[in-house]
Design an enzyme around this catalytic site. Structure first.
Site, PDB file in Angstrom:
ATOM      1  N   CYS A 106      32.622 -65.539 -49.964  1.00 17.06           N
ATOM      2  CA  CYS A 106      33.119 -65.968 -51.528  1.00 17.06           C
ATOM      3  C   CYS A 106      34.016 -65.108 -52.267  1.00 17.06           C
ATOM      4  CB  CYS A 106      31.730 -66.318 -52.029  1.00 17.06           C
ATOM      5  SG  CYS A 106      31.760 -67.363 -53.521  1.00 17.06           S
ATOM      6  N   HIS A 107      33.510 -64.614 -53.236  1.00 20.32           N
ATOM      7  CA  HIS A 107      34.355 -63.691 -54.017  1.00 20.32           C
ATOM      8  C   HIS A 107      34.404 -62.296 -53.500  1.00 20.32           C
ATOM      9  CE1 HIS A 107      34.023 -67.008 -56.882  1.00 20.32           C
ATOM     10  NE2 HIS A 107      35.055 -66.768 -57.489  1.00 20.32           N
TER      11      HIS A 107
END
Length: 178
Positions: A106-107
Site C-alpha cells: 500500500c503506502h
C-alpha cells in the site's frame, strides 16, 4: 525465520499488519513488531481507530542483522511517520544493504523512497505513490503483487488490502518460509 514488522506508533492499516503477521507465524516464522517507540502501537481500519498491538523491539536498539527479513505494512499515516524518522529510514536501508528480503504494501513504499532504495527497481503500491516512486528512480506498475530481484535483495510489493492473499504468498516464498 525472524521477520521485523516496522511500524510507527500510530497509523498502520490493521489488516496489512495482521494478515502478513499471521502468514509468517502460521508458516513457523517469528514475527516481531518493531516501532520507533516502546509500548503499544495504534492500528486503524482506514481512518478509524482499531486495535492496539504490543511493541517487541524499538528502532535504534536493533539492526537488520537481528532479523531475516523486513515487512512494511501500509496505512497512510504509518509510512508517512516512518519516513520522517531517521533511525527508521536507516534501518530500512540497512536491510537492503544486507541483501535481506523486504516486503511493502500500500503506502509503505514511501519509506522505501525516503531510504533511497527504489532506484532501478520495479514495484507497485497504492496508486497515489506512482509519481513518488518514479521520481525516486523506480518503475511503478499496477499489479496485484510484484517481486523485484534487481539489486542486492528481493523486494515484494502490493497495492492494497485486497491484494493481501497474493502479497502474503509471495512474501512467504521470497522469505524462504514455504
Amino acid at each position: 525465520m525472524k521477520a521485523a514488522f516496522l511500524m510507527a506508533p500510530e497509523g498502520v492499516e490493521q489488516v496489512e499488519l495482521t494478515e502478513p503477521w499471521k502468514a509468517v507465524a502460521d508458516s513457523g516464522g517469528n514475527p516481531r513488531l518493531v516501532s520507533t517507540s516502546p509500548g503499544r502501537i495504534q492500528a486503524f481500519h482506514h481512518l478509524d481507530k482499531a486495535d492496539t498491538f504490543a511493541v517487541d523491539d524499538v528502532v535504534g536498539e536493533v539492526s537488520a542483522a537481528d532479523y531475516d527479513g523486513l515487512v512494511l505494512p501500509g496505512g497512510v499515516a504509518n509510512p508517512d511517520a516512518l519516513r520522517q524518522d531517521p533511525a527508521a529510514v536507516s534501518l530500512v536501508a540497512d536491510f537492503f544493504a544486507a541483501g535481506k528480503p523486504v516486503a511493502a504494501i500500500c503506502h509503505a513504499p514511501w519509506t522505501l523512497v525516503e531510504a533511497d532504495v527504489v532506484r532501478g527497481r520495479t514495484l507497485t503500491s497504492w496508486p497515489s505513490l506512482r509519481t513518488d516512486i518514479r521520481n525516486a528512480g523506480g518503475t511503478w506498475v499496477d499489479e496485484e503483487v510484484r517481486v523485484c530481484t534487481a539489486g542486492p535483495n528481493t523486494l515484494v510489493t502490493s497495492r492494497k488490502p485486497g491484494d493481501l492473499p497474493a502479497f502474503c504468498a509471495a512474501l512467504l516464498k521470497e522469505f524462504g518460509t514455504v
